[in-house]
Design a protein around this motif. Structure first.
Motif, short mmCIF file in Angstrom:
data_model
loop_
_atom_site.label_atom_id
_atom_site.label_comp_id
_atom_site.label_asym_id
_atom_site.label_seq_id
_atom_site.Cartn_x
_atom_site.Cartn_y
_atom_site.Cartn_z
N MET A 197 -29.88 85.84 21.12
CA MET A 197 -31.25 86.34 21.11
C MET A 197 -32.14 85.53 22.07
O MET A 197 -33.02 86.07 22.74
CB MET A 197 -31.83 86.29 19.69
CG MET A 197 -31.14 87.25 18.71
SD MET A 197 -31.07 88.96 19.30
CE MET A 197 -29.31 89.16 19.64
N GLN A 198 -31.91 84.22 22.14
CA GLN A 198 -32.66 83.38 23.08
C GLN A 198 -32.36 83.81 24.51
O GLN A 198 -33.26 83.88 25.35
CB GLN A 198 -32.28 81.91 22.88
CG GLN A 198 -32.99 80.95 23.85
CD GLN A 198 -32.57 79.50 23.64
OE1 GLN A 198 -32.21 79.10 22.52
NE2 GLN A 198 -32.59 78.71 24.70
N LEU A 200 -31.42 86.82 25.54
CA LEU A 200 -32.01 88.12 25.81
C LEU A 200 -33.53 88.06 25.95
O LEU A 200 -34.12 88.75 26.78
CB LEU A 200 -31.63 89.10 24.69
CG LEU A 200 -30.15 89.45 24.56
CD1 LEU A 200 -29.93 90.38 23.38
CD2 LEU A 200 -29.62 90.07 25.83
N GLU A 201 -34.15 87.23 25.14
CA GLU A 201 -35.62 87.19 25.11
C GLU A 201 -36.21 86.24 26.13
O GLU A 201 -37.28 86.51 26.69
CB GLU A 201 -36.09 86.80 23.70
CG GLU A 201 -35.74 87.85 22.65
CD GLU A 201 -35.93 87.36 21.22
OE1 GLU A 201 -36.41 86.20 21.06
OE2 GLU A 201 -35.60 88.10 20.29
N ALA A 202 -35.53 85.13 26.42
CA ALA A 202 -36.10 84.12 27.31
C ALA A 202 -35.26 83.85 28.55
O ALA A 202 -35.72 83.17 29.47
CB ALA A 202 -36.31 82.81 26.53
N ASN A 239 -27.73 93.91 16.69
CA ASN A 239 -28.96 93.20 17.02
C ASN A 239 -29.39 93.45 18.46
O ASN A 239 -30.59 93.60 18.75
CB ASN A 239 -28.77 91.70 16.79
CG ASN A 239 -28.98 91.30 15.34
OD1 ASN A 239 -30.10 91.01 14.93
ND2 ASN A 239 -27.92 91.30 14.57
N ILE A 240 -28.42 93.52 19.37
CA ILE A 240 -28.74 93.78 20.77
C ILE A 240 -29.34 95.17 20.92
O ILE A 240 -30.37 95.37 21.58
CB ILE A 240 -27.48 93.63 21.64
CG1 ILE A 240 -27.08 92.15 21.72
CG2 ILE A 240 -27.70 94.19 23.04
CD1 ILE A 240 -25.70 91.94 22.33
N ARG A 243 -32.90 95.78 19.75
CA ARG A 243 -33.93 95.31 20.68
C ARG A 243 -34.07 96.22 21.90
O ARG A 243 -34.73 95.87 22.86
CB ARG A 243 -33.62 93.87 21.12
CG ARG A 243 -33.99 92.87 20.04
CD ARG A 243 -33.35 91.51 20.26
NE ARG A 243 -33.92 90.51 19.38
CZ ARG A 243 -33.64 90.41 18.08
NH1 ARG A 243 -32.81 91.28 17.53
NH2 ARG A 243 -34.20 89.48 17.33
#
Length: 256
Positions: A197-198, A200-202, A239-240, A243
């Motif tokens: 998640m980190q 993908l988001e950052a 989860n991917i 988003r």
């Protein structure tokens, strides 16, 4: 956002199986198939290739040291000319089986100790990448972040798909921490999920020392031999996609 979800598959040998390949293949978009040196055999390769074709999954050759006992994770001192020939041999083996099954090899990756050594050493990466280019310059090299491999690929006109290893720790140079180092393998599934998640988001990963570094990855790798790999892959995919990202084969993410 589009991102590839891939896994190392076909890593059994003879009567011995490794991982839950069939279940994993329903969740991923690209497969890296062992070519008989660190794992795999002709029948396992053939079965894996045919499943990949039936599911529309990209097919990659996963080449490594001739080290069945050590699963290709032991550093080996092999003459460079011989090592390059081993790489071509493995590419040829999977390509032959893929051709007979009506499928195409789209990419390749260096497995285990061979991959880690090449990623950290331009003098080793250059001839290995040249060997790949001499076999098929259309192949994409799937690799963890590595200036050595990226530089060699640029020199020989090969495309690189940077892959994030969700269950492996990174150092501050963006290289994988050797497996023998405490904390090198991330076993906790919640931690693996948080790392993805980190990314993908950052667009970053937190190194083993606690520093955040940028990782420009278009693919996420799961190790098929990791306990609970199928459940982890299913959760990651859910989860991917939640988003808004689309799971996409590696060949569709790297320009020609």
């Amino acid at each position: 956002m589009r991102i590839d979800l891939n896994a190392d598959l076909g890593e059994g040998f003879g009567a011995w199986t490794m991982g839950e390949d069939e279940a994993l293949m329903s969740l991923i978009s690209s497969a890296n198939v062992a070519c008989g040196f660190h794992a795999g055999d002709p029948l396992i390769m053939d079965t894996t290739v045919r499943r990949a074709k039936a599911l529309g999954i990209d097919l990659g050759a996963h080449v490594g040291f001739a080290d069945l006992q050590g699963f290709g994770r032991r550093r080996m001192n092999v003459d460079l000319k011989e090592l390059c020939a081993m790489v071509v041999y493995q590419l040829g083996a999977l390509t032959g089986i893929a051709t007979s099954a009506g499928h195409t090899v789209t990419h390749m990756s260096f497995h285990g100790a061979l991959g880690n050594m090449a990623a950290a050493d331009a003098a080793l990466a250059e001839p290995l990448v040249r060997a790949v280019a001499s076999f098929d310059s259309r192949l994409i090299i799937s690799s963890s972040s590595s200036l050595a491999i990226e530089g060699a690929a640029d020199k020989y006109g090969l495309r690189v798909a940077t892959t994030f290893l969700a269950d492996r720790a990174y150092d501050e140079n963006g290289l994988l921490v050797p497996r023998g180092t405490p904390g090198a393998v991330v076993a906790d599934h919640e931690q693996v999920m948080a790392r993805v998640m980190q990314l993908l988001e950052a667009g970053t990963v937190t190194t083993l020392s606690g520093k955040r570094i940028a990782v420009n990855a278009c693919s996420i790798l799961l190790h098929g031999d990791t306990p609970g790999a199928v459940g982890l892959a299913r959760s990651l995919r859910q989860n991917i996609e939640a988003r808004g990202a689309v799971i996409t084969p590696i060949s569709q993410l790297v320009g020609s």
